[in-house]
Design an enzyme around this catalytic site. Structure first.
Site, PDB file in Angstrom:
ATOM      1  N   GLU A 157      -4.575   8.864 -11.956  1.00  0.00           N
ATOM      2  CA  GLU A 157      -3.259   8.386 -11.521  1.00  0.00           C
ATOM      3  C   GLU A 157      -3.237   6.861 -11.568  1.00  0.00           C
ATOM      4  OE1 GLU A 157      -0.363  10.014 -11.000  1.00  0.00           O
ATOM      5  OE2 GLU A 157       0.170   7.909 -11.065  1.00  0.00           O
TER       6      GLU A 157
ATOM      7  N   ARG B 288      -1.787  14.953   9.410  1.00  0.00           N
ATOM      8  CA  ARG B 288      -1.117  14.473   8.199  1.00  0.00           C
ATOM      9  C   ARG B 288      -0.139  15.525   7.676  1.00  0.00           C
ATOM     10  NH1 ARG B 288      -4.554  10.711   3.958  1.00  0.00           N
ATOM     11  NH2 ARG B 288      -3.046   9.025   4.086  1.00  0.00           N
TER      12      ARG B 288
ATOM     13  N   PHE C 131      -7.163  -9.829  -3.542  1.00  0.00           N
ATOM     14  CA  PHE C 131      -6.606  -8.474  -3.663  1.00  0.00           C
ATOM     15  C   PHE C 131      -7.212  -7.568  -2.593  1.00  0.00           C
ATOM     16  CE2 PHE C 131     -10.044  -8.519  -6.986  1.00  0.00           C
ATOM     17  CZ  PHE C 131     -10.885  -7.547  -6.469  1.00  0.00           C
TER      18      PHE C 131
ATOM     19  N   VAL D  11      -1.869   9.469  -2.968  1.00  0.00           N
ATOM     20  CA  VAL D  11      -1.657   9.937  -4.340  1.00  0.00           C
ATOM     21  C   VAL D  11      -1.113  11.364  -4.345  1.00  0.00           C
ATOM     22  CG1 VAL D  11      -2.856  10.585  -6.471  1.00  0.00           C
ATOM     23  CG2 VAL D  11      -3.306   8.399  -5.394  1.00  0.00           C
TER      24      VAL D  11
ATOM     25  N   ARG E 242       0.234 -12.875 -25.757  1.00  0.00           N
ATOM     26  CA  ARG E 242      -1.069 -12.198 -25.824  1.00  0.00           C
ATOM     27  C   ARG E 242      -1.648 -12.021 -24.420  1.00  0.00           C
ATOM     28  NH1 ARG E 242      -3.874 -16.462 -29.567  1.00  0.00           N
ATOM     29  NH2 ARG E 242      -2.788 -17.661 -27.980  1.00  0.00           N
TER      30      ARG E 242
ATOM     31  N   ALA F   9      -9.079   0.280 -16.415  1.00  0.00           N
ATOM     32  CA  ALA F   9      -7.757  -0.304 -16.125  1.00  0.00           C
ATOM     33  C   ALA F   9      -7.815  -1.088 -14.817  1.00  0.00           C
ATOM     34  CB  ALA F   9      -6.702   0.799 -16.043  1.00  0.00           C
TER      35      ALA F   9
ATOM     36  N   ASN G  59     -10.036  11.755  -1.318  1.00  0.00           N
ATOM     37  CA  ASN G  59     -10.545  10.388  -1.342  1.00  0.00           C
ATOM     38  C   ASN G  59     -11.952  10.324  -1.935  1.00  0.00           C
ATOM     39  OD1 ASN G  59     -10.530  11.948   1.031  1.00  0.00           O
ATOM     40  ND2 ASN G  59     -11.459  10.293   2.207  1.00  0.00           N
TER      41      ASN G  59
ATOM     42  N   CYS H 246      -8.334   0.716  -3.834  1.00  0.00           N
ATOM     43  CA  CYS H 246      -8.843   1.059  -5.175  1.00  0.00           C
ATOM     44  C   CYS H 246      -9.696  -0.006  -5.852  1.00  0.00           C
ATOM     45  CB  CYS H 246      -7.663   1.389  -6.082  1.00  0.00           C
ATOM     46  SG  CYS H 246      -6.761   2.834  -5.535  1.00  0.00           S
TER      47      CYS H 246
ATOM     48  N   LYS I 279      -9.655   4.973 -16.447  1.00  0.00           N
ATOM     49  CA  LYS I 279      -9.104   4.657 -15.118  1.00  0.00           C
ATOM     50  C   LYS I 279      -9.891   3.506 -14.482  1.00  0.00           C
ATOM     51  CE  LYS I 279      -7.092   4.674 -11.277  1.00  0.00           C
ATOM     52  NZ  LYS I 279      -5.740   4.214 -11.059  1.00  0.00           N
TER      53      LYS I 279
HETATM   54  N1  NAD Z   1      -3.985   5.002  -3.271  1.00  0.00           N
HETATM   55  C1  NAD Z   1      -3.676   4.725  -4.521  1.00  0.00           C
HETATM   56  O1  NAD Z   1      -2.829   3.893  -4.792  1.00  0.00           O
HETATM   57  C2  NAD Z   1      -4.371   5.421  -5.642  1.00  0.00           C
HETATM   58  C3  NAD Z   1      -3.844   5.319  -6.928  1.00  0.00           C
HETATM   59  C4  NAD Z   1      -4.484   5.968  -7.976  1.00  0.00           C
HETATM   60  C5  NAD Z   1      -5.627   6.728  -7.739  1.00  0.00           C
HETATM   61  N2  NAD Z   1      -6.130   6.810  -6.478  1.00  0.00           N
HETATM   62  C6  NAD Z   1      -7.288   7.675  -6.256  1.00  0.00           C
HETATM   63  O2  NAD Z   1      -6.804   8.923  -5.744  1.00  0.00           O
HETATM   64  C7  NAD Z   1      -7.741   9.489  -4.818  1.00  0.00           C
HETATM   65  C8  NAD Z   1      -7.054   9.738  -3.489  1.00  0.00           C
HETATM   66  O3  NAD Z   1      -6.616   8.490  -2.966  1.00  0.00           O
HETATM   67  P1  NAD Z   1      -5.615   8.417  -1.738  1.00  0.00           P
HETATM   68  O4  NAD Z   1      -5.262   6.988  -1.567  1.00  0.00           O
HETATM   69  O5  NAD Z   1      -4.533   9.418  -1.922  1.00  0.00           O
HETATM   70  O6  NAD Z   1      -6.582   8.882  -0.547  1.00  0.00           O
HETATM   71  P2  NAD Z   1      -6.162   9.329   0.913  1.00  0.00           P
HETATM   72  O7  NAD Z   1      -7.337   9.062   1.773  1.00  0.00           O
HETATM   73  O8  NAD Z   1      -4.831   8.767   1.275  1.00  0.00           O
HETATM   74  O9  NAD Z   1      -5.963  10.920   0.784  1.00  0.00           O
HETATM   75  C9  NAD Z   1      -6.984  11.824   0.549  1.00  0.00           C
HETATM   76  C10 NAD Z   1      -6.740  13.069   1.399  1.00  0.00           C
HETATM   77  O10 NAD Z   1      -7.688  14.077   1.020  1.00  0.00           O
HETATM   78  C11 NAD Z   1      -7.982  14.845   2.177  1.00  0.00           C
HETATM   79  N3  NAD Z   1      -9.229  15.600   1.965  1.00  0.00           N
HETATM   80  C12 NAD Z   1     -10.491  15.139   1.830  1.00  0.00           C
HETATM   81  N4  NAD Z   1     -11.346  16.147   1.622  1.00  0.00           N
HETATM   82  C13 NAD Z   1     -10.620  17.288   1.632  1.00  0.00           C
HETATM   83  C14 NAD Z   1     -10.954  18.662   1.458  1.00  0.00           C
HETATM   84  N5  NAD Z   1     -12.201  19.047   1.232  1.00  0.00           N
HETATM   85  N6  NAD Z   1      -9.954  19.561   1.535  1.00  0.00           N
HETATM   86  C15 NAD Z   1      -8.681  19.186   1.768  1.00  0.00           C
HETATM   87  N7  NAD Z   1      -8.312  17.895   1.927  1.00  0.00           N
HETATM   88  C16 NAD Z   1      -9.276  16.963   1.858  1.00  0.00           C
HETATM   89  C17 NAD Z   1      -8.075  13.818   3.275  1.00  0.00           C
HETATM   90  O11 NAD Z   1      -7.926  14.408   4.541  1.00  0.00           O
HETATM   91  C18 NAD Z   1      -6.944  12.855   2.898  1.00  0.00           C
HETATM   92  O12 NAD Z   1      -5.738  13.152   3.588  1.00  0.00           O
HETATM   93  C19 NAD Z   1      -8.906   8.502  -4.759  1.00  0.00           C
HETATM   94  O13 NAD Z   1      -9.887   8.906  -5.678  1.00  0.00           O
HETATM   95  C20 NAD Z   1      -8.275   7.198  -5.221  1.00  0.00           C
HETATM   96  O14 NAD Z   1      -9.216   6.340  -5.810  1.00  0.00           O
HETATM   97  C21 NAD Z   1      -5.513   6.193  -5.418  1.00  0.00           C
HETATM   98  O1  UPG Z   2      -0.663 -10.686  -9.353  1.00  0.00           O
HETATM   99  C1  UPG Z   2      -1.160 -10.031  -8.420  1.00  0.00           C
HETATM  100  C2  UPG Z   2      -1.105  -8.629  -8.344  1.00  0.00           C
HETATM  101  C3  UPG Z   2      -1.707  -7.981  -7.283  1.00  0.00           C
HETATM  102  N1  UPG Z   2      -2.330  -8.692  -6.318  1.00  0.00           N
HETATM  103  C4  UPG Z   2      -2.966  -7.993  -5.186  1.00  0.00           C
HETATM  104  O2  UPG Z   2      -3.799  -6.979  -5.692  1.00  0.00           O
HETATM  105  C5  UPG Z   2      -3.883  -5.881  -4.794  1.00  0.00           C
HETATM  106  C6  UPG Z   2      -3.602  -4.577  -5.505  1.00  0.00           C
HETATM  107  O3  UPG Z   2      -2.234  -4.511  -5.851  1.00  0.00           O
HETATM  108  P1  UPG Z   2      -1.640  -3.367  -6.793  1.00  0.00           P
HETATM  109  O4  UPG Z   2      -2.515  -3.214  -7.961  1.00  0.00           O
HETATM  110  O5  UPG Z   2      -0.238  -3.683  -7.046  1.00  0.00           O
HETATM  111  O6  UPG Z   2      -1.685  -2.100  -5.807  1.00  0.00           O
HETATM  112  P2  UPG Z   2      -2.604  -0.787  -5.764  1.00  0.00           P
HETATM  113  O7  UPG Z   2      -1.824   0.247  -5.058  1.00  0.00           O
HETATM  114  O8  UPG Z   2      -3.955  -1.142  -5.256  1.00  0.00           O
HETATM  115  O9  UPG Z   2      -2.720  -0.303  -7.287  1.00  0.00           O
HETATM  116  C7  UPG Z   2      -3.865  -0.497  -8.095  1.00  0.00           C
HETATM  117  O10 UPG Z   2      -4.836   0.488  -7.825  1.00  0.00           O
HETATM  118  C8  UPG Z   2      -4.336   1.834  -8.019  1.00  0.00           C
HETATM  119  C9  UPG Z   2      -5.441   2.759  -7.562  1.00  0.00           C
HETATM  120  O11 UPG Z   2      -6.394   3.017  -8.532  1.00  0.00           O
HETATM  121  C10 UPG Z   2      -3.951   2.012  -9.473  1.00  0.00           C
HETATM  122  O12 UPG Z   2      -3.464   3.325  -9.670  1.00  0.00           O
HETATM  123  C11 UPG Z   2      -2.893   0.987  -9.849  1.00  0.00           C
HETATM  124  O13 UPG Z   2      -2.564   1.112 -11.235  1.00  0.00           O
HETATM  125  C12 UPG Z   2      -3.415  -0.402  -9.555  1.00  0.00           C
HETATM  126  O14 UPG Z   2      -2.403  -1.370  -9.809  1.00  0.00           O
HETATM  127  C13 UPG Z   2      -2.873  -6.203  -3.685  1.00  0.00           C
HETATM  128  O15 UPG Z   2      -3.557  -6.733  -2.566  1.00  0.00           O
HETATM  129  C14 UPG Z   2      -1.976  -7.253  -4.296  1.00  0.00           C
HETATM  130  O16 UPG Z   2      -1.425  -8.101  -3.339  1.00  0.00           O
HETATM  131  C15 UPG Z   2      -2.378 -10.070  -6.375  1.00  0.00           C
HETATM  132  O17 UPG Z   2      -2.944 -10.722  -5.516  1.00  0.00           O
HETATM  133  N2  UPG Z   2      -1.788 -10.705  -7.437  1.00  0.00           N
END
Ligand code: NAD
Ligand code: UPG
Length: 464
Positions: A162, A40, A274, A14, A262, A225, A92, A278, A222
């Site tokens: 996010e 990283r 899935f 993120v 709908r 959703a 994280n 997250c 969040k």
């Molecule tokens: N991955 C996604 O698609 C996604 C989408 C939306 C929201 N989120 C949320 O965003 C957050 C981050 O997710 P992510 O997937 O980017 O995680 P990630 O593990 O990829 O990244 C987190 C980073 O934070 C660093 N970190 C931890 N503690 C720290 C500290 N004290 N100081 C400096 N760096 C530190 C870690 O080393 C790591 O590189 C989570 O809460 C997750 O639920 C993730």
């Molecule tokens: O019709 C579908 C859609 C998704 N998936 C699966 O569901 C998982 C999650 O997919 P997706 O939601 O596209 O990816 P993420 O990166 O996990 O994103 C989700 O989780 C994020 C972290 O919170 C949010 O920000 C996003 O809005 C939310 O979509 C994956 O294994 C997909 O293969 C299915 O099996 N069927």
């Protein structure tokens, strides 16, 4: 209030992409992304932009435009906090693996460490933005830490969850359905802070898509959703099993159902379950919060989404064993795909891990090919489960760089990730080089059944 310097703590899936896009769209703001993970940060700074640590379509272009201009990656967390007017926390928040709430609650230790570090370092007023996904009311805890351990400076806490999905992160950031900003909107200072963040996003996002709410609504939206999205996948996956028993086809059912405006057509694709970092974590967190308020029915309702998902992964694996004459012992099963979805190198909670673990318990030999996932990651995912020794995982699982090599002499091929390239393979060649009968299990409903059956495959796809 005009923001000049942004710091983002956490350079992950993120923090990295989000800040790269903010930097690209706001060239007058300096954005520094910091992390304690030196490797990283080194990778984010790699001269060859193709080596950045996160694979996302389009991300390397955005990074190469902004990096070194107004986008910086560093391990000097204190310096970046000190210089920033606005600090995003994007660390994280995994499920707790110990103590109270083990296996359910979000582990907030990294968040708390960030708050304490900000409090220690900050010498002037800061806006602190929760970018990580957090339990509702975390902002209160952050404020307590900042106010009680800080240097007397003023903090405004905003929630700005996010919504990007991996694999489409750049597109999602460039053109999001909405941006959500929660703040202390009952006070003038709170409104000013909210407006400062609105002004950043307004560089490229129409203002009617920028939603402002109170902090608690933002935090809870969040989790809500993600719970709704995951629930749709579990709902269609529940129907997939019924389809298999009745002669219905889940793709046809999902098309027919999704055309109801709908209901809508998105997120109705049946799969082997899935994955991703997250959905499971955030729903478990929601279940834990509901339980902690004594709302047991609410907790049970959402928990079922997870149970259905566990069932879907298990029944896919069990079906492989059953179809291969009730034993896979010593048999070679080729896995196409290991990432939790296509177009990402992320494997967190990927269904492939659990399907592999089940088959390894049945003494199968597994060969994996994934276009973007590294060998070490695959072994690390299996080792993390602690189901068997690390040596045994390496003996029984082979990782190759070539799909045809993976399928050579296999008893069965299983598609675990929906990478586009899989359908385009020379499936006649794959068939010719497999043991017969050649079984093909499509966990993503990606492959054309008719064509594969014409070649001679014994074909199984989820939901038909
Ligand atoms: N991955 C996604 O698609 C996604 C989408 C939306 C929201 N989120 C949320 O965003 C957050 C981050 O997710 P992510 O997937 O980017 O995680 P990630 O593990 O990829 O990244 C987190 C980073 O934070 C660093 N970190 C931890 N503690 C720290 C500290 N004290 N100081 C400096 N760096 C530190 C870690 O080393 C790591 O590189 C989570 O809460 C997750 O639920 C993730
Ligand atoms: O019709 C579908 C859609 C998704 N998936 C699966 O569901 C998982 C999650 O997919 P997706 O939601 O596209 O990816 P993420 O990166 O996990 O994103 C989700 O989780 C994020 C972290 O919170 C949010 O920000 C996003 O809005 C939310 O979509 C994956 O294994 C997909 O293969 C299915 O099996 N069927």
């Amino acid at each position: 209030m005009k923001i000049k310097n942004i710091c983002c703590i956490g350079a992950g899936y993120v923090g990295g992409p989000t800040m790269a896009v903010i930097a690209q769209k706001c060239p007058e703001i300096n954005v520094t992304v910091v992390d304690i993970n030196e490797k990283r940060i080194e990778a984010w700074n790699d001269e060859d932009v193709e080596n950045i640590p996160i694979y996302e379509p389009g991300l390397s272009d955005v990074v190469s435009e902004a990096r070194g201009r107004n986008l910086f990656f560093s391990t000097d967390v204190d310096a970046a906090i000190d210089q920033a007017d606005m600090i995003f926390i994007s660390v994280n928040t995994p499920t707790k693996t110990y103590g109270i709430g083990k296996g359910m609650a979000a582990d907030l230790k990294y968040i708390e460490l960030c708050a304490r570090q900000i409090a220690r370092v900050a010498k002037d007023d800061k806006i602190v933005v929760e970018k990580s996904t957090l339990p509702v009311r975390t902002a209160q805890a952050l404020k307590n830490i900042l106010d009680n351990t800080g240097n007397g400076v003023n903090y405004q806490i905003l929630s700005n969850p996010e919504f990007l999905a991996e694999g489409t992160a750049v597109d999602d950031l460039m053109d999001p359905d909405r941006v959500l900003i929660g703040g202390d909107i009952d006070t003038e200072e709170g409104n000013e802070a909210v407006q400062a963040l609105v002004d950043i996003y307004a560089h490229w996002i129409p203002e009617d898509k920028i939603l402002t709410t109170n902090v608690w609504s933002s935090e809870l939206s969040k989790l809500t959703a993600n719970a709704f999205l995951a629930q749709r996948v579990s709902s269609i996956n529940a129907m997939s099993e019924l389809c298999e028993k009745t002669g219905a086809d889940v793709s046809e059912v999902s098309k027919a159902v999704g055309m109801d405006s709908r209901i809508g057509s998105k997120f109705l694709k049946s799969s082997v379950g899935f994955g991703g970092s997250c959905f499971q974590k955030d729903i478990l967190n929601l279940v834990y919060i509901a339980k902690s308020f004594g709302l047991n029915e609410v907790a049970d309702y959402w928990h079922q989404v997870i149970l259905m998902n566990d069932h879907q992964k298990k029944r896919f694996a069990a079906n492989i064993v059953k179809t291969l004459f009730n034993t896979v012992s010593g048999k070679k099963i080729a896995f196409l795909g290991w990432a939790f979805k296509k177009d990402t190198n992320d494997t967190r909670e990927s269904s492939a891990i659990y399907v592999a673990d089940y088959l390894l318990n049945e003494q199968a030999e597994i060969v994996v090919y994934d276009p973007k996932v590294k060998k070490e990651q695959i072994y690390a995912d299996l080792d993390y489960l602690n189901s068997r020794s690390e040596e045994e995982n390496r003996q029984r699982v082979t990782v190759v760089n070539q799909p045809y090599e993976a399928c050579q002499d296999a008893h069965a091929v299983a598609v675990l990730t929906e990478w586009d390239e899989f359908e385009g393979y020379d499936w006649q060649k794959i068939y010719d080089n497999m043991l017969k009968p050649a079984f093909l299990f499509d966990g993503r409903k990606l492959l054309d059944r008719k064509k594969k059956e014409e070649i001679g495959f014994e074909f199984y796809a989820i939901g038909s």
